[in-house]
Design an enzyme around this catalytic site. Structure first.
Site, PDB file in Angstrom:
ATOM      1  N   ARG A 177      47.056  -1.285  33.164  1.00 29.28           N
ATOM      2  CA  ARG A 177      47.686  -1.984  32.029  1.00 29.28           C
ATOM      3  C   ARG A 177      47.558  -3.480  32.259  1.00 29.28           C
ATOM      4  O   ARG A 177      48.081  -3.996  33.247  1.00 29.28           O
ATOM      5  CB  ARG A 177      49.162  -1.571  31.945  1.00 29.28           C
ATOM      6  CG  ARG A 177      49.980  -2.365  30.950  1.00 29.28           C
ATOM      7  CD  ARG A 177      51.439  -1.869  30.890  1.00 29.28           C
ATOM      8  NE  ARG A 177      52.184  -2.633  29.912  1.00 29.28           N
ATOM      9  CZ  ARG A 177      53.152  -3.521  30.190  1.00 29.28           C
ATOM     10  NH1 ARG A 177      53.514  -3.741  31.436  1.00 29.28           N
ATOM     11  NH2 ARG A 177      53.740  -4.182  29.218  1.00 29.28           N
ATOM     12  N   HIS A 216      51.890 -10.499  26.068  1.00 32.15           N
ATOM     13  CA  HIS A 216      52.779 -10.547  27.238  1.00 32.15           C
ATOM     14  C   HIS A 216      53.121 -12.018  27.469  1.00 32.15           C
ATOM     15  O   HIS A 216      52.828 -12.589  28.518  1.00 32.15           O
ATOM     16  CB  HIS A 216      52.106  -9.899  28.448  1.00 32.15           C
ATOM     17  CG  HIS A 216      53.037  -9.472  29.543  1.00 32.15           C
ATOM     18  ND1 HIS A 216      53.030  -8.214  30.089  1.00 32.15           N
ATOM     19  CD2 HIS A 216      54.009 -10.145  30.213  1.00 32.15           C
ATOM     20  CE1 HIS A 216      53.946  -8.128  31.055  1.00 32.15           C
ATOM     21  NE2 HIS A 216      54.559  -9.294  31.145  1.00 32.15           N
ATOM     22  N   GLU A 249      58.168  -6.355  26.138  1.00 32.11           N
ATOM     23  CA  GLU A 249      59.542  -6.850  26.284  1.00 32.11           C
ATOM     24  C   GLU A 249      59.937  -7.924  25.269  1.00 32.11           C
ATOM     25  O   GLU A 249      60.223  -9.080  25.653  1.00 32.11           O
ATOM     26  CB  GLU A 249      59.753  -7.375  27.715  1.00 32.11           C
ATOM     27  CG  GLU A 249      59.512  -6.345  28.792  1.00 32.11           C
ATOM     28  CD  GLU A 249      59.963  -6.821  30.183  1.00 32.11           C
ATOM     29  OE1 GLU A 249      60.383  -7.977  30.327  1.00 32.11           O
ATOM     30  OE2 GLU A 249      59.921  -6.000  31.120  1.00 32.11           O
ATOM     31  N   ASN A 309      60.015  -0.584  30.808  1.00 31.65           N
ATOM     32  CA  ASN A 309      59.985  -1.380  32.038  1.00 31.65           C
ATOM     33  C   ASN A 309      61.382  -1.326  32.624  1.00 31.65           C
ATOM     34  O   ASN A 309      62.327  -1.849  32.044  1.00 31.65           O
ATOM     35  CB  ASN A 309      59.614  -2.834  31.734  1.00 31.65           C
ATOM     36  CG  ASN A 309      58.192  -2.965  31.199  1.00 31.65           C
ATOM     37  OD1 ASN A 309      57.421  -1.998  31.208  1.00 31.65           O
ATOM     38  ND2 ASN A 309      57.846  -4.149  30.743  1.00 31.65           N
ATOM     39  N   TYR A 347      63.798  -1.928  36.049  1.00 31.83           N
ATOM     40  CA  TYR A 347      63.987  -2.492  37.393  1.00 31.83           C
ATOM     41  C   TYR A 347      65.373  -2.197  37.958  1.00 31.83           C
ATOM     42  O   TYR A 347      65.522  -1.956  39.141  1.00 31.83           O
ATOM     43  CB  TYR A 347      63.735  -4.005  37.374  1.00 31.83           C
ATOM     44  CG  TYR A 347      62.279  -4.315  37.110  1.00 31.83           C
ATOM     45  CD1 TYR A 347      61.370  -4.342  38.162  1.00 31.83           C
ATOM     46  CD2 TYR A 347      61.802  -4.500  35.812  1.00 31.83           C
ATOM     47  CE1 TYR A 347      60.021  -4.576  37.938  1.00 31.83           C
ATOM     48  CE2 TYR A 347      60.445  -4.741  35.585  1.00 31.83           C
ATOM     49  CZ  TYR A 347      59.565  -4.768  36.643  1.00 31.83           C
ATOM     50  OH  TYR A 347      58.231  -4.978  36.421  1.00 31.83           O
ATOM     51  N   GLU A 367      56.381  -0.370  33.649  1.00 29.62           N
ATOM     52  CA  GLU A 367      56.604  -1.267  34.787  1.00 29.62           C
ATOM     53  C   GLU A 367      57.772  -0.728  35.596  1.00 29.62           C
ATOM     54  O   GLU A 367      58.792  -0.329  35.030  1.00 29.62           O
ATOM     55  CB  GLU A 367      56.981  -2.700  34.361  1.00 29.62           C
ATOM     56  CG  GLU A 367      55.871  -3.494  33.743  1.00 29.62           C
ATOM     57  CD  GLU A 367      56.290  -4.924  33.390  1.00 29.62           C
ATOM     58  OE1 GLU A 367      57.274  -5.434  33.973  1.00 29.62           O
ATOM     59  OE2 GLU A 367      55.627  -5.510  32.525  1.00 29.62           O
TER      60      GLU A 367
HETATM   61  C1  FCB Z   1      59.100  -7.964  33.637  1.00 27.80           C
HETATM   62  C2  FCB Z   1      57.839  -8.597  33.102  1.00 27.80           C
HETATM   63  C3  FCB Z   1      56.733  -8.714  34.126  1.00 27.80           C
HETATM   64  C4  FCB Z   1      57.245  -9.051  35.497  1.00 27.80           C
HETATM   65  C5  FCB Z   1      58.410  -8.177  35.883  1.00 27.80           C
HETATM   66  C6  FCB Z   1      58.947  -8.443  37.256  1.00 27.80           C
HETATM   67  O1  FCB Z   1      60.175  -8.392  32.875  1.00 27.80           O
HETATM   68  O2  FCB Z   1      57.337  -7.869  32.008  1.00 27.80           O
HETATM   69  O3  FCB Z   1      55.795  -9.637  33.640  1.00 27.80           O
HETATM   70  O4  FCB Z   1      57.524 -10.388  35.589  1.00 27.80           O
HETATM   71  O5  FCB Z   1      59.440  -8.289  34.944  1.00 27.80           O
END
Ligand code: FCB
Length: 467
Positions: A85, A129, A174, A309, A311, A375
């Site tokens: 990607r 992006h 995002e 995405n 985290y 992500e």
């Molecule tokens: C996300 C972004 C990516 C990267 C990660 C850590 O929000 O899409 O570009 O910076 O965080």
């Protein structure tokens, strides 16, 4: 269905045809900021502004992927990736954001796509992006409705050039971050700080998504995806105990923040309507005059996949009397809480179970689209020792999240693939090069690439289709 336990060991096998890959983004890795007619983007301007990016870092050279893409694709092949990607830098294609395409810019993505296909890797193209052409920002950026139409034109140019070889298309990465960090709290480019601008930007990003999705579809695109930064919104007690009791006031805070973070984008795109909470936030911040009749039908253009995405979870509780956070118009009376959990170098709490919760919830709320983790990953302070990087913490993070993803599949989520963030260490936006997310280490002085232990481990995971 609730997810209360985490598998911590044992064999886990993913479904046949599960897609394994890695993700990057143009401004974070390409460098070559002035090569072959590329115009300036808002991130060039922002990172050149003193005080905006840690250490004054910029994307001018980054990982020099623009010149080293062949070697980078060879690394991907070596890891056995099925999918890569990447995003297209709009200012390489239209240096001022509109008008005729810059052939030299298109030719780069042609070469990249061909190299990927020769290596047996499916290209997943993201059109936006975050590197908006600066010339469009000068005309209002995403607060201007016209930008949505310019975006759809650019999407059509890209499909026209790559559509014969690329099946997987993503409109936006995002949009919450683009709108609310770019125009709300100003931590990202273009660095504006206005709740009204942020809410208008969010709407125009969605409009651009819908227009681009229709343009791609009518040109023949096989698969269209919208990628969101989503997270389960939890109270502090729920982080370590998903079944913890929640007070009514805390539940209301979580419900509202979920509407601002996730439903603000997925309800219009997939259900054709805005959540009430978002309309109320707009009413309190300059009004909704920017939402025109017919916009929601455009935004609700059919798509195939939602990219997630993930985290860390978003943790909130009732915060009587608190003003709205600048990144969260509509969050009056909410406290954004810190949690008891180990953290990454970004300070982000590590909560793998949040991923299964999130995937299960999204598949229940939006049953008509498939899901992909587009992500997931972590920054740690890696060091190269004797040609190796022993990044056990990252490996543990990835393993925990893959087990959580697998749990979500078992609980019924239609999860089609997993893309690690990131292939390479890269320019981490306002944090610059100090935060390393890659499974491949980059020495920014020599541009040497070193596979970290997590990359070697990921190669095994891919070859076994599981853990
Ligand atoms: C996300 C972004 C990516 C990267 C990660 C850590 O929000 O899409 O570009 O910076 O965080």
């Amino acid at each position: 269905m609730t997810i209360t336990t985490m598998e911590t060991r044992g064999t886990v096998v993913f479904p046949e045809n599960f897609v394994w890959g890695a993700a990057t983004a143009s401004y974070q890795i390409e460098g070559a900021a002035k090569a072959d007619g590329r115009g300036p983007s808002i991130w060039d301007t922002f990172s050149a502004t003193p005080g905006k990016v840690r250490e004054g870092d910029t994307g001018e050279v980054a990982c020099d992927h623009y010149h080293r893409y062949r070697d980078d694709v060879a690394l991907m092949k070596d890891l056995g990736l099925n999918a890569y990607r990447f995003s297209v830098a709009w200012p390489r294609i239209q240096p001022t954001g509109s008008g005729a395409a810059n052939q030299a810019g298109l030719a780069f993505y042609d070469r990249l796509v061909d190299t990927l296909l020769e290596a047996g890797i499916a290209p997943y193209v993201t059109l936006y992006h975050w590197d908006l052409p600066q010339a469009l920002e000068d005309l209002g950026g995403w607060t201007s409705r016209d930008t949505s139409y310019r975006f759809a034109d650019y999407a059509a140019i890209m499909y026209d050039r790559l559509g014969d070889r690329v099946s997987h298309w993503t409109t936006l990465n995002e949009p919450w971050v683009s709108a609310f960090l770019g125009y709300g709290n100003g931590v990202h480019a273009p660095g504006r700080t206005s709740a009204h601008d942020a809410l208008r930007a969010a709407h125009h990003l969605l409009l651009g998504h819908g227009l681009a999705a229709s343009a791609l579809r009518s040109a023949g695109a096989e698969e269209i995806m919208l990628v969101v930064n989503s997270a389960p919104v939890l109270t502090p007690a729920q982080v370590n105990d998903p079944s913890a009791a929640v007070s009514e006031a805390d539940a209301a805070a979580a419900h509202r923040v979920h509407a601002l973070l996730t439903r603000q984008f997925l309800d219009p795109a997939l259900l054709g309507r805005y959540p009430e909470e978002v309309l109320e936030a707009a009413e309190r911040n300059g009004g909704t005059a920017h939402v025109l009749d017919g916009d929601l039908e455009i935004i609700n253009a059919p798509i195939d996949l939602v990219g997630v995405n993930y985290y860390n979870p978003c943790v909130v509780e009732d915060g009587p009397g608190l003003p709205a956070d600048a990144a969260w118009p509509g969050s009056e009376g909410v406290r954004f809480a810190t949690v008891e959990a180990p953290v990454t170098a970004m300070g982000w709490p590590i909560v793998p179970s949040g991923l299964s919760r999130l995937l299960v919830r999204l598949s229940q709320d939006y049953p008509r689209v498939g899901l992909m983790v587009t992500e997931n990953g972590a920054a740690f302070d890696d060091v190269v020792e004797d040609g190796r990087v022993h990044d056990d913490a990252r490996l543990g993070y990835l393993e925990g999240h893959l087990r959580a993803a697998h749990e979500a599949i078992e609980a019924g989520a239609d999860l089609r693939g997993y893309l690690v963030w990131s292939l390479l260490d890269n320019f981490e936006w306002a944090e610059g090069y100090g935060r390393r997310f890659g499974v491949v280490h980059v020495d920014y002085t020599t541009q040497a690439r070193t596979l970290k232990d997590s990359a070697l481990w990921y190669r095994d995971v891919i070859s076994r289709n599981g853990l």
